[in-house]
Design a protein around this motif. Structure first.
Motif, PDB file in Angstrom:
ATOM      1  N   UNK A 167     -51.755  11.937 -47.053  1.00  0.00           N
ATOM      2  CA  UNK A 167     -52.941  12.904 -46.915  1.00  0.00           C
ATOM      3  C   UNK A 167     -53.045  14.287 -48.036  1.00  0.00           C
ATOM      4  N   UNK A 168     -51.695  14.711 -48.052  1.00  0.00           N
ATOM      5  CA  UNK A 168     -51.511  15.808 -49.194  1.00  0.00           C
ATOM      6  C   UNK A 168     -51.784  15.409 -50.659  1.00  0.00           C
ATOM      7  N   UNK A 169     -51.550  14.186 -50.878  1.00  0.00           N
ATOM      8  CA  UNK A 169     -51.573  13.656 -52.257  1.00  0.00           C
ATOM      9  C   UNK A 169     -52.996  13.394 -52.679  1.00  0.00           C
ATOM     10  N   UNK A 228     -59.822  15.109 -51.539  1.00  0.00           N
ATOM     11  CA  UNK A 228     -61.258  14.238 -51.679  1.00  0.00           C
ATOM     12  C   UNK A 228     -62.082  14.987 -50.161  1.00  0.00           C
ATOM     13  N   UNK A 229     -61.430  14.914 -48.883  1.00  0.00           N
ATOM     14  CA  UNK A 229     -62.035  15.648 -47.987  1.00  0.00           C
ATOM     15  C   UNK A 229     -62.748  17.018 -48.152  1.00  0.00           C
ATOM     16  N   UNK A 230     -61.950  17.795 -48.734  1.00  0.00           N
ATOM     17  CA  UNK A 230     -62.497  19.312 -48.908  1.00  0.00           C
ATOM     18  C   UNK A 230     -63.605  19.404 -50.009  1.00  0.00           C
ATOM     19  N   UNK A 239     -63.192  14.752 -40.036  1.00  0.00           N
ATOM     20  CA  UNK A 239     -61.993  13.738 -39.809  1.00  0.00           C
ATOM     21  C   UNK A 239     -62.102  12.937 -41.130  1.00  0.00           C
ATOM     22  N   UNK A 240     -60.699  12.603 -41.623  1.00  0.00           N
ATOM     23  CA  UNK A 240     -60.636  11.643 -42.714  1.00  0.00           C
ATOM     24  C   UNK A 240     -59.690  10.526 -42.388  1.00  0.00           C
ATOM     25  N   UNK A 241     -60.124   9.411 -42.594  1.00  0.00           N
ATOM     26  CA  UNK A 241     -59.207   8.175 -41.861  1.00  0.00           C
ATOM     27  C   UNK A 241     -59.309   7.157 -42.709  1.00  0.00           C
ATOM     28  N   UNK A 242     -58.153   6.019 -42.624  1.00  0.00           N
ATOM     29  CA  UNK A 242     -58.826   4.842 -42.960  1.00  0.00           C
ATOM     30  C   UNK A 242     -58.239   3.619 -41.925  1.00  0.00           C
ATOM     31  N   UNK A 243     -58.553   2.305 -41.817  1.00  0.00           N
ATOM     32  CA  UNK A 243     -58.125   1.619 -40.877  1.00  0.00           C
ATOM     33  C   UNK A 243     -57.347   0.293 -41.528  1.00  0.00           C
ATOM     34  N   UNK A 244     -56.262   0.092 -40.876  1.00  0.00           N
ATOM     35  CA  UNK A 244     -55.619  -0.873 -41.306  1.00  0.00           C
ATOM     36  C   UNK A 244     -55.677  -2.029 -40.072  1.00  0.00           C
ATOM     37  N   UNK A 245     -56.064  -3.061 -40.411  1.00  0.00           N
ATOM     38  CA  UNK A 245     -56.348  -4.481 -39.697  1.00  0.00           C
ATOM     39  C   UNK A 245     -55.055  -5.128 -39.800  1.00  0.00           C
ATOM     40  N   UNK A 263     -56.581  11.974 -40.167  1.00  0.00           N
ATOM     41  CA  UNK A 263     -56.196  13.438 -40.140  1.00  0.00           C
ATOM     42  C   UNK A 263     -57.445  14.200 -39.812  1.00  0.00           C
ATOM     43  N   UNK A 264     -57.221  15.308 -39.131  1.00  0.00           N
ATOM     44  CA  UNK A 264     -58.390  16.054 -38.716  1.00  0.00           C
ATOM     45  C   UNK A 264     -58.192  17.538 -39.477  1.00  0.00           C
ATOM     46  N   UNK A 265     -58.771  17.531 -40.813  1.00  0.00           N
ATOM     47  CA  UNK A 265     -58.279  18.766 -41.473  1.00  0.00           C
ATOM     48  C   UNK A 265     -58.636  20.071 -40.944  1.00  0.00           C
TER      49      UNK A 265
END
Length: 293
Positions: free
Chosen positions: A56-58, A63-65, A85-91, A153-155
């Motif tokens: 998230x920090x890297x 990208x979110x802000x 929020x910013x997120x990704x999904x792992x299947x 993450x909910x920034x």
């Protein structure tokens, strides 16, 4: 109002009956609860948390802000159709998408998913047993269960009154196991018409809630509960949610043993009742269904 706490290890000891009863009440009256002593490796959980925060920090934070959603906040209320929020999904299964997620997380997220899937299977067996079903009923009904992990993450949000972190909803699937932030709050569940705040995680607790398919399969005995996430102006909140869901081709319906008999003549029921009045009504319902077949 204290959220129920289930100590998983007590399902396999002298307090099994008591713990099963606590679990049944949590599923039926709340639809969500805390899990302690669940067996998921604590070091693995901490590693997972650390790597997600590092990614998230890297990458994700910048990208979110720089997104349009973040840029307009403070000047106007963000659309009600947008989540902060910013997120990704792992299947994880049946088919993995590990090559689509950040490389630094691939090995750890796989190991974590393996352990949490086993925990979900244990919960499904205990829930099935509580309902008087075969222990493998839920797992079999899910027909090659699907497992995925939403990493979010909910920034930190300078104007939390203008946007929702995640809009209120129920989860579509089965059993959801959440490993969340230990410092920043935000998750809320609806209980008896009031929003209940879920506090940050203590230690290695896992928060569990039930999805829509569990409510359908249990004929409404267990509940899928509406929840939401509020943004926070003091920090960013971590959320690692594992979804133990039915397979895509699973046919979902209430467990026949949990449904009422249907379309019978009242006089026929009265005739049967006259000889079974002082027996358990559940047995009477089951017998009535058998007669109607």
């Amino acid at each position: 109002m204290e959220i129920p706490v289930i100590k998983m290890d007590q399902l396999y000891g002298d307090k099994r009956s008591e713990t099963l009863a606590l679990l049944h009440n949590a599923c039926a009256q709340w639809g969500f609860f805390w899990l302690e002593n669940h067996g998921v490796n604590k070091d693995l959980m901490n590693k997972m948390k650390g790597l997600v925060n590092k990614h998230y920090e890297q990458d994700m934070e910048k990208n979110f802000y720089s997104s349009e959603t973040a840029k307009i906040l403070g000047y106007e209320k963000v659309s009600s159709n947008v989540d902060w929020e910013c997120s990704f999904m792992y299947r994880h299964q049946p088919k993995s998408n590990s090559h689509d997620i950040p490389e630094l997380l691939r090995t750890t997220v796989f190991e974590y998913a393996e352990e949490v899937t086993k925990l979900a299977e244990q919960l499904a067996a205990a829930m099935s047993e509580n309902l008087g079903l075969d222990k493998d009923y839920i797992e079999k009904s899910f027909s090659k269960p699907s497992v995925g992990i939403k990493v979010a993450k909910y920034p930190r949000c300078s104007h939390p009154e203008l946007v929702m972190g995640l809009r209120e909803h129920t989860d579509a699937g089965g059993i959801i196991l959440l490993f969340q932030d230990e410092l920043v709050p935000g998750l809320e569940f609806l209980k008896d018409g009031k929003w209940i705040s879920v506090p940050p995680t203590e230690g290695d607790r896992i928060f569990v809630n039930l999805g829509d398919q569990i409510e359908v399969m249990t004929n409404g005995i267990y509940k899928s509960i509406c929840h939401r996430v509020l943004p926070n102006k003091n920090g960013s909140r971590l959320s690692i949610a594992t979804f133990y869901n039915p397979g895509a081709d699973a046919i979902i319906c209430p467990a026949p043993k949990l449904t009422y008999p249907s379309q019978y003549r009242f006089q026929d029921y009265l005739n049967f009742y006259s000889t079974t009045k002082f027996t358990d009504k559940e047995s009477r319902f089951q017998t009535t269904k058998a007669i109607l077949k």
